[in-house]
Design a protein around this motif. Structure first.
Motif, PDB file in Angstrom:
ATOM      1  N   ARG A 134       0.752  -1.247   0.322  1.00  0.00           N
ATOM      2  CA  ARG A 134       0.253  -0.036   0.035  1.00  0.00           C
ATOM      3  C   ARG A 134       0.852   1.487   0.384  1.00  0.00           C
ATOM      4  O   ARG A 134       0.706   2.712  -0.238  1.00  0.00           O
ATOM      5  N   GLU A 135       2.377   0.857   0.105  1.00  0.00           N
ATOM      6  CA  GLU A 135       2.854   2.155  -0.243  1.00  0.00           C
ATOM      7  C   GLU A 135       3.529   2.329  -1.777  1.00  0.00           C
ATOM      8  O   GLU A 135       4.770   3.096  -1.991  1.00  0.00           O
ATOM      9  N   GLY A 136       3.254   1.492  -2.416  1.00  0.00           N
ATOM     10  CA  GLY A 136       4.043   1.583  -3.910  1.00  0.00           C
ATOM     11  C   GLY A 136       5.372   0.804  -3.869  1.00  0.00           C
ATOM     12  O   GLY A 136       5.560   1.010  -5.048  1.00  0.00           O
ATOM     13  N   GLN A 137       5.727  -0.237  -3.164  1.00  0.00           N
ATOM     14  CA  GLN A 137       6.547  -1.056  -3.184  1.00  0.00           C
ATOM     15  C   GLN A 137       6.261  -3.052  -3.488  1.00  0.00           C
ATOM     16  O   GLN A 137       5.718  -3.036  -2.869  1.00  0.00           O
ATOM     17  N   VAL A 138       7.296  -2.990  -4.902  1.00  0.00           N
ATOM     18  CA  VAL A 138       7.240  -4.577  -5.013  1.00  0.00           C
ATOM     19  C   VAL A 138       7.215  -5.294  -3.234  1.00  0.00           C
ATOM     20  O   VAL A 138       9.049  -5.301  -3.627  1.00  0.00           O
ATOM     21  N   VAL A 139       6.935  -5.955  -3.260  1.00  0.00           N
ATOM     22  CA  VAL A 139       7.098  -7.330  -1.855  1.00  0.00           C
ATOM     23  C   VAL A 139       7.080  -8.318  -2.766  1.00  0.00           C
ATOM     24  O   VAL A 139       7.891  -9.718  -2.042  1.00  0.00           O
ATOM     25  N   ALA A 140       6.319  -9.062  -3.806  1.00  0.00           N
ATOM     26  CA  ALA A 140       6.434  -9.960  -4.632  1.00  0.00           C
ATOM     27  C   ALA A 140       6.572  -9.955  -5.761  1.00  0.00           C
ATOM     28  O   ALA A 140       5.854  -9.233  -6.009  1.00  0.00           O
ATOM     29  N   ARG A 141       7.333 -10.993  -6.331  1.00  0.00           N
ATOM     30  CA  ARG A 141       7.144 -11.634  -7.813  1.00  0.00           C
ATOM     31  C   ARG A 141       6.833 -13.320  -7.807  1.00  0.00           C
ATOM     32  O   ARG A 141       7.736 -13.918  -7.206  1.00  0.00           O
ATOM     33  N   TYR A 142       5.641 -13.099  -8.379  1.00  0.00           N
ATOM     34  CA  TYR A 142       5.566 -14.441  -9.458  1.00  0.00           C
ATOM     35  C   TYR A 142       5.758 -15.120 -10.382  1.00  0.00           C
ATOM     36  O   TYR A 142       5.439 -14.280 -10.979  1.00  0.00           O
ATOM     37  N   ALA A 143       6.049 -16.256 -10.785  1.00  0.00           N
ATOM     38  CA  ALA A 143       6.287 -16.963 -12.335  1.00  0.00           C
ATOM     39  C   ALA A 143       4.996 -17.029 -12.640  1.00  0.00           C
ATOM     40  O   ALA A 143       3.865 -17.187 -11.827  1.00  0.00           O
ATOM     41  N   PRO A 144       4.994 -17.227 -14.132  1.00  0.00           N
ATOM     42  CA  PRO A 144       3.855 -17.657 -14.386  1.00  0.00           C
ATOM     43  C   PRO A 144       2.896 -18.860 -14.024  1.00  0.00           C
ATOM     44  O   PRO A 144       1.558 -18.388 -13.746  1.00  0.00           O
ATOM     45  N   GLN A 145       4.024 -19.465 -13.888  1.00  0.00           N
ATOM     46  CA  GLN A 145       2.751 -20.748 -13.416  1.00  0.00           C
ATOM     47  C   GLN A 145       1.814 -20.735 -11.956  1.00  0.00           C
ATOM     48  O   GLN A 145       0.930 -21.695 -11.473  1.00  0.00           O
ATOM     49  N   THR A 146       2.388 -19.583 -11.096  1.00  0.00           N
ATOM     50  CA  THR A 146       1.859 -19.526  -9.601  1.00  0.00           C
ATOM     51  C   THR A 146       0.364 -19.074 -10.186  1.00  0.00           C
ATOM     52  O   THR A 146      -0.146 -17.751 -10.472  1.00  0.00           O
ATOM     53  N   GLU A 147      -0.542 -19.396  -9.550  1.00  0.00           N
ATOM     54  CA  GLU A 147      -1.727 -19.060 -10.160  1.00  0.00           C
ATOM     55  C   GLU A 147      -2.792 -18.334  -9.303  1.00  0.00           C
ATOM     56  O   GLU A 147      -2.149 -17.950  -7.724  1.00  0.00           O
ATOM     57  N   PRO A 148      -3.418 -17.258  -9.062  1.00  0.00           N
ATOM     58  CA  PRO A 148      -3.588 -16.284  -8.738  1.00  0.00           C
ATOM     59  C   PRO A 148      -4.146 -16.841  -7.053  1.00  0.00           C
ATOM     60  O   PRO A 148      -4.162 -15.854  -6.111  1.00  0.00           O
ATOM     61  N   LYS A 149      -5.001 -17.445  -7.224  1.00  0.00           N
ATOM     62  CA  LYS A 149      -5.585 -18.133  -6.053  1.00  0.00           C
ATOM     63  C   LYS A 149      -4.678 -18.336  -4.625  1.00  0.00           C
ATOM     64  O   LYS A 149      -4.355 -18.213  -3.353  1.00  0.00           O
ATOM     65  N   ALA A 150      -2.584 -18.793  -4.864  1.00  0.00           N
ATOM     66  CA  ALA A 150      -2.114 -18.746  -4.459  1.00  0.00           C
ATOM     67  C   ALA A 150      -1.630 -17.100  -3.838  1.00  0.00           C
ATOM     68  O   ALA A 150      -0.856 -17.697  -2.936  1.00  0.00           O
ATOM     69  N   ILE A 151      -2.197 -16.412  -4.509  1.00  0.00           N
ATOM     70  CA  ILE A 151      -1.733 -15.245  -4.061  1.00  0.00           C
ATOM     71  C   ILE A 151      -2.675 -14.691  -3.179  1.00  0.00           C
ATOM     72  O   ILE A 151      -2.214 -13.742  -2.198  1.00  0.00           O
ATOM     73  N   GLN A 152      -4.027 -14.380  -2.624  1.00  0.00           N
ATOM     74  CA  GLN A 152      -4.471 -14.817  -2.356  1.00  0.00           C
ATOM     75  C   GLN A 152      -4.158 -13.765  -0.489  1.00  0.00           C
ATOM     76  O   GLN A 152      -4.595 -13.241  -0.074  1.00  0.00           O
ATOM     77  N   ALA A 153      -3.519 -14.714  -0.005  1.00  0.00           N
ATOM     78  CA  ALA A 153      -2.722 -15.358   1.565  1.00  0.00           C
ATOM     79  C   ALA A 153      -2.343 -13.763   1.886  1.00  0.00           C
ATOM     80  O   ALA A 153      -1.783 -12.965   2.653  1.00  0.00           O
ATOM     81  N   ASP A 154      -1.004 -13.815   0.662  1.00  0.00           N
ATOM     82  CA  ASP A 154      -0.055 -13.082   1.007  1.00  0.00           C
ATOM     83  C   ASP A 154      -0.572 -11.418   0.072  1.00  0.00           C
ATOM     84  O   ASP A 154      -0.334 -10.223   1.223  1.00  0.00           O
ATOM     85  N   ILE A 155      -2.084 -11.449  -0.070  1.00  0.00           N
ATOM     86  CA  ILE A 155      -2.447  -9.654  -0.766  1.00  0.00           C
ATOM     87  C   ILE A 155      -3.275  -9.253   0.764  1.00  0.00           C
ATOM     88  O   ILE A 155      -2.948  -8.370   1.100  1.00  0.00           O
ATOM     89  N   GLU A 156      -3.955 -10.764   1.471  1.00  0.00           N
ATOM     90  CA  GLU A 156      -4.614 -10.248   2.608  1.00  0.00           C
ATOM     91  C   GLU A 156      -3.807  -9.722   3.547  1.00  0.00           C
ATOM     92  O   GLU A 156      -4.202  -8.795   5.144  1.00  0.00           O
ATOM     93  N   LYS A 157      -2.441 -10.865   3.590  1.00  0.00           N
ATOM     94  CA  LYS A 157      -1.823  -9.133   4.501  1.00  0.00           C
ATOM     95  C   LYS A 157      -1.063  -8.349   4.509  1.00  0.00           C
ATOM     96  O   LYS A 157      -0.696  -7.200   4.905  1.00  0.00           O
ATOM     97  N   LEU A 158      -1.291  -7.743   3.180  1.00  0.00           N
ATOM     98  CA  LEU A 158      -0.965  -6.604   3.378  1.00  0.00           C
ATOM     99  C   LEU A 158      -2.238  -5.423   3.510  1.00  0.00           C
ATOM    100  O   LEU A 158      -2.051  -4.010   3.092  1.00  0.00           O
ATOM    101  N   LEU A 159      -3.577  -6.025   3.228  1.00  0.00           N
ATOM    102  CA  LEU A 159      -4.253  -5.145   3.703  1.00  0.00           C
ATOM    103  C   LEU A 159      -4.523  -4.862   5.216  1.00  0.00           C
ATOM    104  O   LEU A 159      -5.585  -4.145   5.975  1.00  0.00           O
TER     105      LEU A 159
END
Length: 159
Positions: A134-159
């Motif tokens: 939320r400060e505009g900084q990159v916190v993670a990079r995910y490979a093309p194979q990473t399904e969006p749903k696998a990122i949900q927990a990381d998003i929740e930590k930022l909110l």
């Protein structure tokens, strides 16, 4: 200090859009393509967009034709495909280059902030994803194979 909010890009409708529009929100930035084996990830990206619709989060899609010419269409064709096939409601931008001398400045910055496999800056394929706090900084990079749903927990930590 540079942040994602310092960049702008052309939307599919041709308007120049400042990413400052999403200041204070977490972002998932993805280079997309309509004719890729990973194209069904649009469904998962849209699911994230909807799941967090009432929270400070947004998905931003950047079509790219640099990988196997898998995004050959014009902006209007990309918009129609995404709308009709995946009911995409998150913002989509005009095609960009993510590698090479004509790399969009946003992608030059993203790939410098979070390098890929073995420290490479290069984007390897469509649907590489960058999670921005939320400060505009990159916190993670995910490979093309990473399904969006696998990122949900990381998003929740930022909110």
């Amino acid at each position: 200090m540079t942040s994602v909010y310092d960049f702008s890009a052309r939307a599919l409708d041709g308007a120049e859009v400042s990413l400052d529009r999403w200041r204070g929100q977490a972002l998932l930035i993805v280079n997309t393509a309509s004719k890729c084996g990973f194209t069904p990830q649009y469904e998962g990206l849209e699911a994230l967009h909807r799941a967090f619709a009432d929270q400070p989060f947004e998905v931003l899609g950047f079509p790219c034709n640099q990988f196997g010419a898998q995004e050959p269409g014009r902006a209007s064709e990309i918009a129609a495909f995404c709308s009709l096939t995946y009911d995409v409601g998150f913002p989509l931008f005009d095609k960009v280059e993510v590698n090479g001398p004509n790399r969009h400045p946003l992608y030059a910055w993203l790939t410098e902030q979070k390098r890929g496999f073995l420290g490479s800056r290069a984007i390897k394929w469509n649907f590489t994803k960058f999670l921005i706090d939320r400060e505009g900084q990159v916190v993670a990079r995910y490979a093309p194979q990473t399904e969006p749903k696998a990122i949900q927990a990381d998003i929740e930590k930022l909110l």
